[in-house]
Design a protein around this motif. Sequence first.
Motif, short mmCIF file in Angstrom:
data_model
loop_
_atom_site.label_atom_id
_atom_site.label_comp_id
_atom_site.label_asym_id
_atom_site.label_seq_id
_atom_site.Cartn_x
_atom_site.Cartn_y
_atom_site.Cartn_z
N ALA A 84 0.84 -1.21 0.00
CA ALA A 84 0.00 0.00 0.00
C ALA A 84 0.87 1.26 0.00
N MET A 85 2.00 1.20 0.72
CA MET A 85 2.88 2.39 0.76
C MET A 85 3.66 2.56 -0.54
N GLY A 86 3.72 1.48 -1.34
CA GLY A 86 4.32 1.61 -2.66
C GLY A 86 3.38 2.31 -3.64
N CYS A 87 2.08 2.31 -3.31
CA CYS A 87 1.11 3.01 -4.16
C CYS A 87 1.23 4.51 -3.93
N THR A 88 0.65 5.26 -4.86
CA THR A 88 0.72 6.72 -4.70
C THR A 88 -0.18 7.19 -3.56
N TYR A 89 -1.36 6.53 -3.42
CA TYR A 89 -2.34 6.94 -2.40
C TYR A 89 -2.92 5.72 -1.72
N ARG A 90 -3.50 5.97 -0.52
CA ARG A 90 -4.16 4.90 0.23
C ARG A 90 -5.51 5.39 0.76
N VAL A 91 -6.56 4.62 0.47
CA VAL A 91 -7.86 4.90 1.09
C VAL A 91 -8.24 3.65 1.88
N ALA A 92 -9.12 3.81 2.90
CA ALA A 92 -9.42 2.65 3.75
C ALA A 92 -10.78 2.79 4.40
N THR A 93 -11.37 1.66 4.74
CA THR A 93 -12.57 1.70 5.58
C THR A 93 -12.09 2.09 6.99
N PRO A 94 -12.95 2.78 7.76
CA PRO A 94 -12.47 3.28 9.06
C PRO A 94 -11.99 2.19 10.01
N LEU A 122 -1.03 8.21 7.05
CA LEU A 122 -0.84 6.95 6.32
C LEU A 122 -1.99 6.70 5.36
N ILE A 123 -3.14 7.21 5.71
CA ILE A 123 -4.34 7.06 4.89
C ILE A 123 -4.73 8.44 4.36
N ASP A 124 -5.02 8.49 3.05
CA ASP A 124 -5.40 9.78 2.46
C ASP A 124 -6.89 10.06 2.63
N ARG A 125 -7.70 9.01 2.60
CA ARG A 125 -9.14 9.23 2.78
C ARG A 125 -9.77 8.00 3.41
N LEU A 126 -10.69 8.26 4.37
CA LEU A 126 -11.48 7.16 4.93
C LEU A 126 -12.75 7.03 4.10
N ILE A 127 -13.13 5.81 3.79
CA ILE A 127 -14.32 5.60 2.96
C ILE A 127 -15.38 4.91 3.82
N ASP A 128 -16.49 5.60 4.01
CA ASP A 128 -17.53 5.03 4.87
C ASP A 128 -18.41 4.02 4.16
N GLY A 129 -18.77 4.32 2.93
CA GLY A 129 -19.69 3.42 2.22
C GLY A 129 -18.94 2.32 1.50
N ASP A 130 -19.38 2.04 0.27
CA ASP A 130 -18.73 0.97 -0.50
C ASP A 130 -17.28 1.35 -0.83
N LEU A 131 -16.35 0.49 -0.42
CA LEU A 131 -14.92 0.82 -0.53
C LEU A 131 -14.50 1.00 -1.98
N LEU A 132 -14.93 0.06 -2.83
CA LEU A 132 -14.46 0.13 -4.22
C LEU A 132 -14.97 1.40 -4.90
N SER A 133 -16.26 1.72 -4.72
CA SER A 133 -16.78 2.94 -5.35
C SER A 133 -16.02 4.16 -4.85
N GLY A 134 -15.79 4.20 -3.52
CA GLY A 134 -15.07 5.33 -2.95
C GLY A 134 -13.66 5.43 -3.50
N ALA A 135 -13.01 4.27 -3.66
CA ALA A 135 -11.63 4.27 -4.15
C ALA A 135 -11.58 4.72 -5.61
N VAL A 136 -12.54 4.28 -6.40
CA VAL A 136 -12.56 4.67 -7.81
C VAL A 136 -12.82 6.19 -7.93
N ALA A 137 -13.75 6.67 -7.11
CA ALA A 137 -14.04 8.12 -7.14
C ALA A 137 -12.78 8.90 -6.75
N PHE A 138 -12.07 8.43 -5.73
CA PHE A 138 -10.84 9.08 -5.29
C PHE A 138 -9.80 9.04 -6.41
N ALA A 139 -9.68 7.87 -7.06
CA ALA A 139 -8.68 7.72 -8.14
C ALA A 139 -8.94 8.74 -9.26
#
Length: 694
Positions: free
Chosen positions: A110-120, A172-189
């Motif tokens: 995950a730290m090799g990626c440019t960004y990290r989002v996560a469920t709380p 360490l985390i750029d955004r916490l995603i409360d709802g569906d993780l994949l949708s939130g991650a795609v929106a963030f991307a």
Amino acid sequence: MSTENIVAQSRQDDVLILTIQNPPVNAFSPGVPEGLKAGLDAAAADDSVRAVVIIGGGRTFVAGADIRTFNLPREQAPDLRGTIEKLDAFPKPTVAAIHGTALGGGLELAMGCTYRVATPDAQLGLPEVKLGVLPGAGGTQRLPRVVGAQKALEMMLGGNPIKATEGKEVGLIDRLIDGDLLSGAVAFAREVADARPLPRISERGVDGAGPEVFAAARQGIKKSHRGQLSPELIIDLAEMAATAPFEEGWTAEATKFMQAKDSPQSRALRHVFFAEREAAKIPGLGKDTPTLEIRRAGIIGAGTMGGGIAMNFLNAGIPVTIVETTQEALDRGLGVIRRNYENTAKKGRMSQDDVETRMNLLTPSLDMGSLADADIIIEAVFENMDVKKDIFTRLDAIAKPGAILATNTSTLDVNEIAAVTSRPESVIGLHFFSPANVMKLLEIVRADKTSDMVLATSMALARRIKKVGVVVGVCDGFVGNRMVHRYGEEARQLVEEGARPEDVDAAMNALGLPMGPFQMSDMAGLDIGHAIRVHRAKVSGEPEPDGWLDRIVKTGRKGQKTGGGIYDYDETRKPRPNADVQALIDTYRTEKGVTPRDISTEELTKRLAYTLVNEGAQILDEGIAARAGDIDVIYLYGYGFPAYRGGPMQYADEMGLGNVVADLERYGQTPAPLLKRLASEGGSFAGLDASRGR
Ligand code: 3HC
């Protein structure tokens, strides 16, 4: 499974999604790096892909490198580092979408990626230290660059994960995603798709990295990780992150990772990781064996053991009825339980409300009949067969059908106890270790007629009350105490031959045990061991025991509880040798015609440790323990054997069973037949476990 299946590629318009599907925990096994690299290649080659999301299928993100591959030669091991290098150099934004756990290599990915989002509620950590290794895929270099030196050291040396909510606070985390993780991650991307230059962790500096931070860490591990290699290496590497270019630290990390991985300490800790998980699996008992529901427990005896056992159930929210024979004993027992909880509250580890909630779950009673509605009843009275038989006869008439009837005996024959009931299938031994509210070990004693359901329920119950349950068979002392009994005999023999008690204990302390045999006896009470020796002598028609330790007991020195035993104790409970004890031992030797000799530390260590091993081998041969790994787990959780030695059986494997046999013979002991056979075949206990399908 093919590479495409292990890492599935899918598209949501301009975002490529790579889903790692390697159940149960998406460890970085063979196939995962190939799949990820293929996905990145596809994303690089396709202009319509603007960003990549990496997500875990199933219950978690990546739980780390695949520990089972640690024994493979380097070139065959999954290429985690190469995957992360590729990510770090990738020209488009990559987003790790984390749920469950991102541990070890998972967090490094995950730290090799440019960004990290996560469920709380996701957990993030670098627990490698617990396996005797270090973060070996950039973790020691990247984590300090993200969270600062202090926090990174805390996470890497403690090995405990933090929640994603804290991860967000520390960057360490750029955004916490409360709802569906994949949708939130795609929106963030999509939001970051055009960000350039890409913010790479490897290009950052380290905050709060003064030399005093590393000096304090080095000082700290002397106490917290005495004698261990990987913590030292972790600090060295974290310091490099702060003082050297990324590339240099990254390269040094690879070398030091191999050094740690190939150390006996890491082999031992990896053995422990798997042995603990294996211990939960009972040969011949299917995963789907039905279990009974435990809603209420009954305990007979409110003494030290009974009270401690009750606390485990209360802590888990299970109501307990505790039965004693007199009001005075009942009041005393309840008082001790309350005081224990109050002390925990005083230390801030529990609120006063928590204390009351637990005490409200506890029903005192003088009537055994009040146990009629208990789903499990545990007898915890003193070790006397007639008393126990009487209790189980009465319980047979009182307990509801199907209730588990358990004895906390540490030595007596559970079959004999079960035989007085009309339902031996419901009878089992649950051997807690003192102090029962603290010690994690629970020996689960399977008697001849114990039903599978009762056994499976007891294992599940152990987990529920936060114990490590290990199934053992019926014999005097079961596994733990049977071995420790032989160990105690050997320790006393060593003193008789010339060693000082403090030398014997020091040898075990140097091996990493917090207490040697005599420190342990002083804590448990010397009169207890003496009473057992008297009892055994009586049963076997031998004269009353009169060893040097028996003589110490007779002077009134019974251990810590009387202010002194083999040692004197000050208020810090630090043992100090006592001149009278030394004189008593000298006199004893003279009487026996023994000329004391100097005994080397090597001999002390080997004779004590190998005595455990030898008895362990016999126990294994008799089928009292199903696996050598089970014996190790018992010694780690019941007797403080250091995890970085893996337990006595793993220690023997590490020393080489041929050497163990030769040493035992050299010291005049008879090696157990199983040990001898394994040694002659060039085998090991781990090999034996594996051959039996462990
Ligand atoms: N490698 C191989 N197998 C693993 C594994 C790993 N990293 N993590 C878990 N497993 C296996 C377990 O052995 C178990 O197998 P089994 O079903 O055959 O017994 C199965 O996965 C499920 O594991 P648990 O029973 O432990 O499941 P839980 O849900 O209780 O816990 C967990 C899940 C918190 C992920 C826990 O398994 C865990 O802590 N795993 C280890 C995490 C870890 O230490 N990661 C770092 C590895 S070292 C590393 O990454 C080096 C790198 O820096 C180069």
